[in-house]
Design an enzyme around this catalytic site. Structure first.
Site, PDB file in Angstrom:
ATOM      1  CB  SER A  51      -0.548   0.321   0.940  1.00  0.00           C
ATOM      2  OG  SER A  51      -2.028   0.831   0.938  1.00  0.00           O
ATOM      3  CG  HIS A 100      -5.573  -1.920  -0.936  1.00  0.00           C
ATOM      4  ND1 HIS A 100      -5.518  -1.357  -1.396  1.00  0.00           N
ATOM      5  CD2 HIS A 100      -4.885  -2.093   0.598  1.00  0.00           C
ATOM      6  CE1 HIS A 100      -4.174  -0.794  -1.788  1.00  0.00           C
ATOM      7  NE2 HIS A 100      -3.712  -0.691  -0.083  1.00  0.00           N
ATOM      8  CG  ASP A 157      -7.044  -1.795  -4.331  1.00  0.00           C
ATOM      9  OD1 ASP A 157      -7.953  -1.101  -4.322  1.00  0.00           O
ATOM     10  OD2 ASP A 157      -5.223  -2.575  -4.408  1.00  0.00           O
TER      11      ASP A 157
END
EC number: 3.4.21.-
Length: 727
Positions: A559, A690, A645
């Site tokens: 991320s 995610h 995502d």
């Protein structure tokens, strides 16, 4: 303050530390964590079927749930005639709890959410929501309440459970591993349990009971990763479903949290730097809510309740770190807040739990864990330094007023139970078989000096009997965003790497939250390059102190951590041999320029506003991984991305990969024959989640990549991994 803590945790993601039990999902818009379901390790000899995650931490909680269309026919909004109206403006945190039970053997089974209410335990068994008598919870003697297969989802699991006060209803939030979408089902408890209603896209939800003993469900609705609407619903003969609050500011989100004593339902409205809390009377939920303090830019606060007093964790005043204040519940405004307890400098508040006569603070100071027990009758404080191997807390769902249980864990050691007994004033450790990793490995805490002189903490793990550490492979971890701590929960694949001779290094760079709010502030907006300088200093310090060498050094992040990793690959690729990234944020500039993306507006205080501020735009250009790709030698890079995502758009990752490959080809042409180009792999997985932390496919692909790039034999590591994961 168990629940509230979680609440706090959630906020953390928004540049606040986390308080507790709720391990909310990381709310990082373009870069999000992925922990929001609370699990426990069951005391049985099973394999680890769901790797341990810190589920709802306050910092990552609120917005991880896109939409899936489920509806409850005939459950339509009905205007309520005779109830009191609510005022505007409210917000809340999701209360999430992590329940993890550990066993001495090396095999573990992670169980999904469970909750105790009355004499029953509610939990998931197979594809069903079930309940059993507390004393029979492990005897397979249970009552089926709802079959998750009715929702026609692929491999659904229960993320969160809430039971109505009088046990007439139970609500459960259900989602799947490959999507952030969730559905909340309400089941009527009777001789023949039946689903009363279902609501799509629910984030946080809590039950209260009104003056007429009617159960009222409050819940927040999430659309496009934004959680702005609060609803309340009743069931049975007097059923209704109505929206009573909508947050108009797109940079704020709403989260619900029920105080530990159930006296108040708090509606928390917050962004990364500012919060506002309203109280709903837990015994008169139709009365207008009470505002504690109108939002003030830069002021964060979270609320618990005990004996007609509000305990407020806030950063108001100097220094702008969290401190504990209190005031009478009937005079909640900020001018009435009295300072109750202050933290030491460089201290991170991880969680807070409230009891009848005690307040327990879970803290991280100088990269070590502490528990402070505050006596509310005499204002005494007992500070307990926890074992040095421990790197993280796991808060336990607790209703026992006499004891405060919690668990400690590290990346290579499964959780271990501890209990503080108030009557004895002592901390008790779970006894029994000692995990062998305590004798076969070492944990070290050292510091690196960044280029501006700031000392950056690191946590290092390696085998005790390792010789010549300079020749051992090194895996460096980094995050450095949103004021969130680097995740250091137990991961089986990390343990097997240490067993196989690897060195693990966790770099707690600026932008994260390990040293408090200022540590985050010093690594965001136009100070984001501090995090890059810290990461570079950490890796050079590791090499300088004899931990591995560049040709054996690998780096991993997910991320938002991808920003620093991508930037380092551009600025100092010679420090690394290989990199693994998951759902990485690599195109900061173009993403933050696109205000049509779900979370761009919420992320402005972390990355800046390049659309309207030229200073921010030019600064982002200096470190943005995509913008700074040049023809040069790069380390080999393995990227895992997810097709749908919503937090980190796939387009940005694909564009980064293509541009990087073009730069490598151009560099190879200039270098001539004999040049060995790095491997650039983009692995696009289906689904809309995610980060899928427990994906066996992802884990094995990343380990295989690292071993191949370093020229190591991976046979033993995969054999050892089978002890923990079912393949």
């Amino acid at each position: 303050m168990q629940q509230k803590s979680k609440l706090y945790l959630q906020a953390l993601k928004y540049s606040i530390p986390h308080l507790g039990k709720c391990m909310q999902k990381q709310h990082v818009s373009h870069c999000n964590f992925a922990d929001h379901y609370y699990n426990r390790i069951k005391l049985k000899k099973y394999h680890l079927t769901k790797c341990l995650q810190n589920k709802p931490r306050i910092s990552e909680l609120a917005r991880n749930i896109p939409s899936r269309n489920f509806s409850c026919k005939e459950f339509l909004p009905i205007k309520q005639e005779n109830k009191k109206s609510l005022s505007e403006n409210m917000d809340a945190f999701e209360k999430v709890r992590t329940k993890l039970e550990t066993q001495p053997q090396e095999e573990y089974e992670i169980i999904n959410a469970e909750i105790k209410h009355g004499g029953f335990v509610y939990y998931q068994e197979g594809c069903c929501l079930v309940r059993s008598k507390d004393e029979e919870a492990d005897n397979d003697n249970y009552e089926v309440l709802f079959n998750l297969e009715e929702l026609k989802l692929e491999q659904p699991f229960i993320d969160c459970i809430r039971v109505a006060p009088d046990e007439k209803y139970v609500a459960a939030k259900i989602r799947t591993e490959d999507s952030e979408a969730s559905t909340c089902v309400v089941v009527k408890l009777s001789d023949q349990p039946v689903m009363e209603a279902s609501f799509p896209n629910v984030s946080s939800f809590e039950w209260v009971k009104d003056e007429e003993d009617e159960d009222v469900l409050f819940y927040t609705f999430q659309r496009n990763l934004r959680c702005h609407d609060v609803y309340r619903a009743t069931f049975g003969d007097n059923r209704r479903n109505e929206r009573f609050y909508t947050e108009k500011d797109p940079s704020f989100f709403v989260f619900l949290y029920l105080t530990k004593d159930s006296r108040f339902l708090t509606m928390n409205i917050m962004n990364k730097t500012t919060s506002e809390v309203w109280l709903i009377d837990g015994m008169s939920p139709w009365d207008p809510p009470v505002l504690i303090q109108k939002r003030i830019h830069g002021v964060l606060y979270y609320v618990e309740h005990r004996d007609d007093e509000l305990y407020i964790l806030t950063n108001v005043g100097e220094p702008t770190e969290f401190k504990l204040m209190r005031t009478a519940a009937d005079t909640p405004a900020i001018m009435n807040w009295d300072l109750f307890f202050t933290m030491k400098r460089n201290t991170k508040v991880v969680d807070l739990d409230m009891f009848k006569d005690h307040c327990v603070l879970f803290l991280k100071h100088s990269n070590l864990l502490y528990v402070n027990v505050i006596g509310l009758a005499d204002d005494s404080v007992r500070s307990l330094k926890l074992p040095p191997w421990a790197c993280g807390f796991i808060m336990d769902t607790n209703s026992d007023p006499k004891n405060c249980p919690f668990q400690l864990c590290s990346p290579i050691r499964p959780p271990k139970y501890y209990t503080y007994k108030f009557s004895e004033g002592k901390l008790f450790e779970e006894t029994g078989h000692e995990d062998p990793i305590t004798k076969t490995s070492r944990v070290l805490r050292i510091e690196a000096k960044s280029k501006d002189g700031k000392l950056v903490p690191m946590t290092i793990f390696h085998k005790t009997d390792s010789e010549d550490l300079q020749k051992k492979p090194l895996l460096v971890h980094v995050y450095g965003a949103y004021g969130m701590d680097l995740k250091m929960n137990f991961r089986p694949e990390r343990r097997v790497l240490v067993d196989d001779g690897w060195i693990l290094a966790y770099c707690h760079v600026r932008g994260g939250g390990e040293l408090g709010l200022q540590w985050h502030a010093d690594g965001r907006l136009t100070k984001k390059l501090n995090g890059l300088a810290d990461l570079e200093a950490c890796i050079k310090t590791l090499h300088g102190q004899g931990f591995s060498q560049p040709s054996l050094t690998t780096l991993t992040a997910f991320s938002a951590g991808g920003v620093l990793v991508g930037a380092l690959c551009n600025s100092n690729p010679e420090l690394l041999r290989a990199v693994t990234l998951e759902a990485p944020f690599l195109d900061v500039l173009n993403t933050m320029m696109d205000t049509t993306l779900p979370l761009t507006l919420e992320e402005l205080e972390e990355w800046g506003n390049p659309s309207s501020d030229e200073k921010h735009k030019n600064y982002i250009k200096r470190y943005c991984p995509y913008q700074n790709i040049k023809p040069k030698h790069y380390p080999s890079i393995h990227i895992t991305a997810y097709e749908n995502d919503e937090r980190v758009p796939l387009k940005g990752i694909v564009n980064y990969t293509e541009k990087l490959k073009e730069a490598i080809v151009e560099h190879a042409k200039d270098t001539g024959e004999g040049y060995q180009a790095p491997n650039i792999i983009l692995d696009i997985q289906p689904g809309g989640n995610h980060v899928i932390e427990d994906s066996h496919k992802k884990i094995t692909a990343q380990i295989k990549f690292l071993y191949e790039e370093l020229g190591l034999d991976s046979t033993s590591v995969f054999e050892n991994l089978k002890k923990y994961l079912k393949f």
